[in-house]
Motif scaffolding. Structure first.
Motif, short mmCIF file in Angstrom:
data_model
loop_
_atom_site.label_atom_id
_atom_site.label_comp_id
_atom_site.label_asym_id
_atom_site.label_seq_id
_atom_site.Cartn_x
_atom_site.Cartn_y
_atom_site.Cartn_z
N GLU A 168 -12.25 0.68 18.90
CA GLU A 168 -11.97 0.32 20.91
C GLU A 168 -10.67 0.07 21.80
O GLU A 168 -9.90 0.84 22.26
N PHE A 169 -9.92 -0.52 20.53
CA PHE A 169 -8.25 -0.56 21.00
C PHE A 169 -7.67 0.56 20.55
O PHE A 169 -6.41 0.87 21.44
N SER A 170 -8.41 1.53 19.20
CA SER A 170 -7.10 2.61 20.03
C SER A 170 -7.83 3.79 20.77
O SER A 170 -7.20 4.35 21.24
N MET A 171 -9.54 3.78 21.16
CA MET A 171 -9.93 4.48 22.31
C MET A 171 -8.95 3.82 23.39
O MET A 171 -8.28 4.65 24.08
N LEU A 172 -8.97 2.53 24.10
CA LEU A 172 -8.05 2.19 24.95
C LEU A 172 -6.18 2.50 25.14
O LEU A 172 -6.37 2.97 25.76
N GLU A 173 -5.84 2.74 23.78
CA GLU A 173 -4.44 3.29 24.07
C GLU A 173 -4.46 4.73 24.37
O GLU A 173 -3.48 5.06 24.50
N ALA A 174 -5.31 5.13 23.47
CA ALA A 174 -5.44 6.74 23.33
C ALA A 174 -5.48 7.20 25.00
O ALA A 174 -4.84 8.28 25.76
N MET A 175 -6.57 6.53 25.21
CA MET A 175 -6.70 6.69 27.11
C MET A 175 -5.31 6.56 28.36
O MET A 175 -5.29 7.08 29.03
N ALA A 176 -4.54 5.37 27.50
CA ALA A 176 -3.17 4.93 28.90
C ALA A 176 -2.40 6.36 27.95
O ALA A 176 -2.18 6.48 28.80
N GLU A 177 -2.30 6.43 27.12
CA GLU A 177 -1.58 7.43 26.44
C GLU A 177 -1.47 8.92 27.60
O GLU A 177 -0.89 9.19 28.17
N ALA A 178 -3.02 8.92 27.90
CA ALA A 178 -3.30 10.44 28.12
C ALA A 178 -3.43 10.35 29.87
O ALA A 178 -2.76 10.85 30.37
N ALA A 179 -3.36 9.08 30.41
CA ALA A 179 -2.95 8.79 31.43
C ALA A 179 -1.78 9.00 32.13
O ALA A 179 -1.19 9.31 33.05
N ASP A 180 -1.11 8.57 31.63
CA ASP A 180 0.62 8.73 30.66
C ASP A 180 1.23 10.34 31.00
O ASP A 180 1.84 10.44 31.80
N PHE A 181 -0.10 10.99 30.02
CA PHE A 181 0.42 12.07 29.92
C PHE A 181 0.47 13.32 31.61
O PHE A 181 1.39 13.56 31.63
N ILE A 182 -1.17 12.80 31.45
CA ILE A 182 -1.54 12.97 33.53
C ILE A 182 -0.54 12.71 34.03
O ILE A 182 -0.24 13.82 35.06
#
Length: 187
Positions: A168-182
């Motif tokens: 879950e932590f990895s998923m949230l981190e990936a989503m945060a990175e994705a939001a930052d990327f977008i």
């Protein structure tokens, strides 16, 4: 590979992890059933040993009773010889000798009955001790097995929880990175 594909792939990996966890749980249930069957087989073997011990005790009792009967016959022979000898010496002593023989038989029978009762009580006590020891052994063995299974279940739950939290932590981190990327570069 773009961000959506990575998110999709990560989600697929999560689904596969959940599937593997379900398979592991099913495997653990099968192992538990197998152990239960092994314990039952062990109990049946122990019952067979107890039955054999009971049979041996009964045989020994039968032999002891046979020895008592043989001794009774020898005593009776000796008494008959003594009575015959006394009969030849004096007719007047005959009544006293018969009374003595009757009393001796009663005492002998009383002793034999006492011995039989004592033997029966010893056998009963031995059977009770065997049953008590068997029950204590079975209880301790089952308690130990339950504790081991509960410890194992706790360790499995802790491992599963830690893995799920890490995922879950990895998923949230990936989503945060994705939001930052977008936010920085657009889609």
């Amino acid at each position: 590979m773009n961000l959506k594909e990575r998110l999709t792939r990560t989600q697929a990996n999560m689904d596969e992890l959940k599937k593997k966890m379900d398979e592991a749980a099913a495997s653990a249930k099968e192992m538990h059933q197998l152990k239960k069957e092994q314990i039952e087989a062990g109990m049946n073997a122990l019952d067979a040993v107890v039955d054999e011990l009971d049979s041996t005790i009964e045989k020994q009792l039968d032999e002891s009773f046979g020895d008592v009967q043989a001794a009774e016959e020898l005593i009776e022979e000796e008494l008959n010889k003594k009575l015959h000898k006394e009969l030849t010496t004096a007719q007047g002593n005959l009544e006293a000798a018969k009374e003595n023989a009757r009393l001796a038989k009663e005492r002998r029978r009383s002793k034999i009955n006492s011995m039989r009762l004592k033997l029966q009580m010893n056998v009963k006590a031995a059977k009770e001790k065997i049953a008590e020891k068997k029950e204590t052994h079975d209880k301790a063995k089952q308690e130990k097995r339950i504790v081991a299974l509960l410890d194992y279940a706790d360790r499995c739950q802790e491992l599963a929880l830690a893995s799920a939290l890490e995922a879950e932590f990895s998923m949230l981190e990936a989503m945060a990175e994705a939001a930052d990327f977008i936010e920085k570069y657009g889609e």
